[in-house]
Design an enzyme around this catalytic site. Structure first.
Site, PDB file in Angstrom:
ATOM      1  N   SER A  15       0.419  -0.808   0.350  1.00  0.00           N
ATOM      2  CA  SER A  15       0.354  -0.154   0.270  1.00  0.00           C
ATOM      3  C   SER A  15       0.778   1.054  -0.105  1.00  0.00           C
ATOM      4  O   SER A  15       1.791   1.188   0.051  1.00  0.00           O
ATOM      5  CB  SER A  15      -0.650   0.194   1.489  1.00  0.00           C
ATOM      6  OG  SER A  15      -1.454   1.095   1.126  1.00  0.00           O
ATOM      7  N   SER A 134       9.069   9.585  10.436  1.00  0.00           N
ATOM      8  CA  SER A 134       7.921  10.774   9.713  1.00  0.00           C
ATOM      9  C   SER A 134       8.190  12.024  10.507  1.00  0.00           C
ATOM     10  O   SER A 134       9.477  11.940  11.365  1.00  0.00           O
ATOM     11  CB  SER A 134       7.126  10.452  10.335  1.00  0.00           C
ATOM     12  OG  SER A 134       5.157  11.481  10.129  1.00  0.00           O
ATOM     13  N   TYR A 147       2.701   6.904  18.252  1.00  0.00           N
ATOM     14  CA  TYR A 147       2.861   6.842  17.036  1.00  0.00           C
ATOM     15  C   TYR A 147       4.171   8.236  16.805  1.00  0.00           C
ATOM     16  O   TYR A 147       5.082   7.314  16.976  1.00  0.00           O
ATOM     17  CB  TYR A 147       2.114   7.376  16.086  1.00  0.00           C
ATOM     18  CG  TYR A 147       2.853   7.789  14.546  1.00  0.00           C
ATOM     19  CD1 TYR A 147       2.714   6.450  13.864  1.00  0.00           C
ATOM     20  CD2 TYR A 147       2.875   8.953  13.457  1.00  0.00           C
ATOM     21  CE1 TYR A 147       3.010   6.765  12.091  1.00  0.00           C
ATOM     22  CE2 TYR A 147       3.236   9.382  12.517  1.00  0.00           C
ATOM     23  CZ  TYR A 147       2.952   7.609  11.735  1.00  0.00           C
ATOM     24  OH  TYR A 147       3.970   8.208  10.303  1.00  0.00           O
ATOM     25  N   LYS A 151       8.319   7.099  16.558  1.00  0.00           N
ATOM     26  CA  LYS A 151       8.792   7.492  14.850  1.00  0.00           C
ATOM     27  C   LYS A 151       9.892   8.371  16.220  1.00  0.00           C
ATOM     28  O   LYS A 151      10.962   8.257  14.771  1.00  0.00           O
ATOM     29  CB  LYS A 151       8.093   8.295  14.653  1.00  0.00           C
ATOM     30  CG  LYS A 151       6.805   7.462  13.321  1.00  0.00           C
ATOM     31  CD  LYS A 151       7.387   6.276  12.674  1.00  0.00           C
ATOM     32  CE  LYS A 151       6.259   5.882  11.561  1.00  0.00           C
ATOM     33  NZ  LYS A 151       7.099   5.281  10.640  1.00  0.00           N
ATOM     34  N   THR A 183      -2.208   8.512   1.372  1.00  0.00           N
ATOM     35  CA  THR A 183      -2.161   6.503   1.411  1.00  0.00           C
ATOM     36  C   THR A 183      -3.476   6.816   2.887  1.00  0.00           C
ATOM     37  O   THR A 183      -4.266   7.488   2.688  1.00  0.00           O
ATOM     38  CB  THR A 183      -1.024   6.740   2.319  1.00  0.00           C
ATOM     39  OG1 THR A 183      -0.721   6.399   3.300  1.00  0.00           O
ATOM     40  CG2 THR A 183       0.051   7.254   1.224  1.00  0.00           C
TER      41      THR A 183
HETATM   42  N1  LIG Z   1       1.492   8.762   4.339  1.00  0.00           N
HETATM   43  C1  LIG Z   1       1.762   9.767   5.356  1.00  0.00           C
HETATM   44  O1  LIG Z   1       1.226  10.672   5.329  1.00  0.00           O
HETATM   45  C2  LIG Z   1       2.794   9.476   6.328  1.00  0.00           C
HETATM   46  C3  LIG Z   1       3.676  10.661   6.693  1.00  0.00           C
HETATM   47  C4  LIG Z   1       4.889   9.755   7.516  1.00  0.00           C
HETATM   48  C5  LIG Z   1       5.031   8.638   7.700  1.00  0.00           C
HETATM   49  N2  LIG Z   1       4.428   7.523   6.988  1.00  0.00           N
HETATM   50  C6  LIG Z   1       4.504   6.002   7.499  1.00  0.00           C
HETATM   51  O2  LIG Z   1       5.197   5.965   5.844  1.00  0.00           O
HETATM   52  C7  LIG Z   1       4.566   4.331   6.169  1.00  0.00           C
HETATM   53  C8  LIG Z   1       3.804   3.784   5.657  1.00  0.00           C
HETATM   54  O3  LIG Z   1       2.550   4.463   5.508  1.00  0.00           O
HETATM   55  P1  LIG Z   1       1.177   4.565   4.424  1.00  0.00           P
HETATM   56  O4  LIG Z   1       1.810   6.345   4.418  1.00  0.00           O
HETATM   57  O5  LIG Z   1       2.048   3.535   3.132  1.00  0.00           O
HETATM   58  O6  LIG Z   1       0.724   3.714   4.854  1.00  0.00           O
HETATM   59  P2  LIG Z   1      -0.287   2.563   4.484  1.00  0.00           P
HETATM   60  O7  LIG Z   1      -1.361   3.001   3.413  1.00  0.00           O
HETATM   61  O8  LIG Z   1      -0.979   2.842   5.456  1.00  0.00           O
HETATM   62  O9  LIG Z   1       0.297   1.500   4.944  1.00  0.00           O
HETATM   63  C9  LIG Z   1       0.922   0.640   5.250  1.00  0.00           C
HETATM   64  C10 LIG Z   1       1.656  -0.121   5.133  1.00  0.00           C
HETATM   65  O10 LIG Z   1       2.266  -0.912   6.313  1.00  0.00           O
HETATM   66  C11 LIG Z   1       2.313  -2.187   6.583  1.00  0.00           C
HETATM   67  N3  LIG Z   1       2.026  -2.985   7.820  1.00  0.00           N
HETATM   68  C12 LIG Z   1       0.895  -1.804   8.278  1.00  0.00           C
HETATM   69  N4  LIG Z   1       1.147  -2.677   9.868  1.00  0.00           N
HETATM   70  C13 LIG Z   1       1.354  -4.139   9.957  1.00  0.00           C
HETATM   71  C14 LIG Z   1       2.210  -5.341  10.381  1.00  0.00           C
HETATM   72  N5  LIG Z   1       1.672  -5.530  11.760  1.00  0.00           N
HETATM   73  N6  LIG Z   1       2.330  -6.236   9.867  1.00  0.00           N
HETATM   74  C15 LIG Z   1       3.293  -5.998   8.420  1.00  0.00           C
HETATM   75  N7  LIG Z   1       3.092  -5.107   7.592  1.00  0.00           N
HETATM   76  C16 LIG Z   1       1.654  -4.353   8.028  1.00  0.00           C
HETATM   77  C17 LIG Z   1       0.848  -2.437   5.537  1.00  0.00           C
HETATM   78  O11 LIG Z   1       0.715  -3.514   5.202  1.00  0.00           O
HETATM   79  P3  LIG Z   1      -0.805  -4.818   5.315  1.00  0.00           P
HETATM   80  O12 LIG Z   1      -2.186  -3.919   5.383  1.00  0.00           O
HETATM   81  O13 LIG Z   1      -0.316  -5.036   4.323  1.00  0.00           O
HETATM   82  O14 LIG Z   1      -0.407  -5.898   6.169  1.00  0.00           O
HETATM   83  C18 LIG Z   1       0.620  -1.575   4.478  1.00  0.00           C
HETATM   84  O15 LIG Z   1       1.573  -2.070   3.598  1.00  0.00           O
HETATM   85  C19 LIG Z   1       4.818   3.606   7.400  1.00  0.00           C
HETATM   86  O16 LIG Z   1       5.833   4.106   9.011  1.00  0.00           O
HETATM   87  C20 LIG Z   1       4.012   5.409   7.537  1.00  0.00           C
HETATM   88  O17 LIG Z   1       4.021   5.704   9.141  1.00  0.00           O
HETATM   89  C21 LIG Z   1       3.305   7.940   6.602  1.00  0.00           C
END
Ligand SMILES: NC(=O)c1ccc[n+]([C@@H]2O[C@H](COP(=O)([O-])OP(=O)(O)OC[C@H]3O[C@@H](n4cnc5c(N)ncnc54)[C@H](OP(=O)(O)O)[C@@H]3O)[C@@H](O)[C@H]2O)c1
Length: 281
Positions: A15, A134, A147, A151, A183
């Site tokens: 994702s 983050s 969180y 982080k 996302t």
């Molecule tokens: N989007 C933002 O604004 C943002 C900002 C700063 C940092 N981040 C960081 O970026 C990273 C990716 O997030 P995203 O925004 O792409 O969110 P997302 O669309 O919710 O994707 C999260 C991913 O993490 C996997 N995941 C979650 N819990 C898991 C678990 N217990 N075991 C294995 N896999 C797990 C999910 O896979 P499954 O669902 O298949 O398990 C999914 O592929 C995260 O670390 C998030 O904190 C995001």
């Protein structure tokens, strides 16, 4: 640096940012190992970006599964610790098990996976650990105490690890601090009772395109940046202010917390304010 032929293991590849990173690395000739919990979603990403990518699903907090996953991934040139979950709840309401889930998923799992691949990298005198933290890993953001704890912790772990392995063993360590990226992160966020929020929020919906985020991460890696901030506007400003004028930043954030507390007193669901609004306060 070239990613051609590099074996790159991406967690959270089913994702959002992880799927976008998979696409960007595949386009540059890397050979991918894709992890997440949902096998089918991983298979869809692989079908789109690299048919023969190794699909390696596992639950990141299943400690017994991690050594097997690392063994199946084999020696990797780069591990991208990206899997994570966020939070939308006030500390005063949040159950302890929510903190456990956040810290296990967002801090302990990437630490443990890194520990599993690190001895091989040290032995080969080569390798690269990437961690997706983050802006909330630097700026204490309301509704995200657990969180932020995880982080911030990830940044500390990676900074200290870099000091130990960069010059000594030629192992690179890169920390990424994204701001809001469009996302499922808010929809998948945990609430006070551990339930999943289910819908997104305004900051995330107005956030950066994941492909653009991935492009900037690859650029930063190529430029050999040790810390890559992928944020714009108020979020980038706040990340800088944490060092240049923390008192001013704390004042702004406290006002955002005060508004949320007032909402809570009225019995409403705590809704994150837009970053621009928080910083105007
Ligand atoms: N989007 C933002 O604004 C943002 C900002 C700063 C940092 N981040 C960081 O970026 C990273 C990716 O997030 P995203 O925004 O792409 O969110 P997302 O669309 O919710 O994707 C999260 C991913 O993490 C996997 N995941 C979650 N819990 C898991 C678990 N217990 N075991 C294995 N896999 C797990 C999910 O896979 P499954 O669902 O298949 O398990 C999914 O592929 C995260 O670390 C998030 O904190 C995001």
């Amino acid at each position: 640096m070239s990613f051609e032929g590099q074996r790159i293991w991406i967690t959270g590849a089913s994702s959002g940012i992880g799927a976008a990173l998979a696409e960007a690395f595949a386009a540059r000739g890397a050979r991918l190992v894709l992890s997440g919990r949902r096998r089918e979603a991983l298979a869809e990403v692989a079908a789109r970006v690299q048919r023969d990518a190794l699909i390696l699903p596992f639950e990141a907090t299943d400690w017994a599964a991690l050594p097997h996953a690392a063994a199946r991934a084999g020696p990797v040139d780069m591990l991208v610790n990206n899997a994570g979950i966020s939070q939308r709840s006030l500390a005063v309401d949040t159950r302890p098990e929510v903190y456990r889930a956040l810290i296990e998923t967002d801090l302990l799992a990437p630490v443990w996976l890194t520990q599993l691949v690190l001895p091989g990298m040290v032995e080969r005198r080569a390798g690269h650990i990437v961690g997706i933290s983050s802006v909330a890993g630097r700026v204490g953001t309301v509704l995200r105490t657990g969180y932020c704890a995880a982080k911030h912790g990830l940044i500390g772990y990676l900074d200290a690890l870099r000091a130990e392995v960069e010059q000594a063993y030629g192992v690179r360590v890169t920390t990424v601090l994204p701001g809001s990226v469009r996302t499922q992160v808010a929809a998948n966020a945990l609430q006070a009772d551990g339930s999943v929020r289910g819908d997104s929020d305004a900051n995330i919906d107005a956030g950066m395109d994941p492909a653009e985020c991935a492009r900037r991460i690859l650029n930063g890696i190529e430029e050999e940046e040790r810390e890559i901030i992928v944020a714009e506007g108020g979020e980038a400003f706040a990340a800088g202010l944490r060092f240049t004028d923390p008192e001013r930043l704390f004042d702004m954030l406290s006002k955002a917390g005060d508004q949320l507390a007032k909402e809570r007193e009225k019995g409403g669901r705590p809704e994150p304010a837009r970053v621009s609004q928080t910083l105007r306060n």
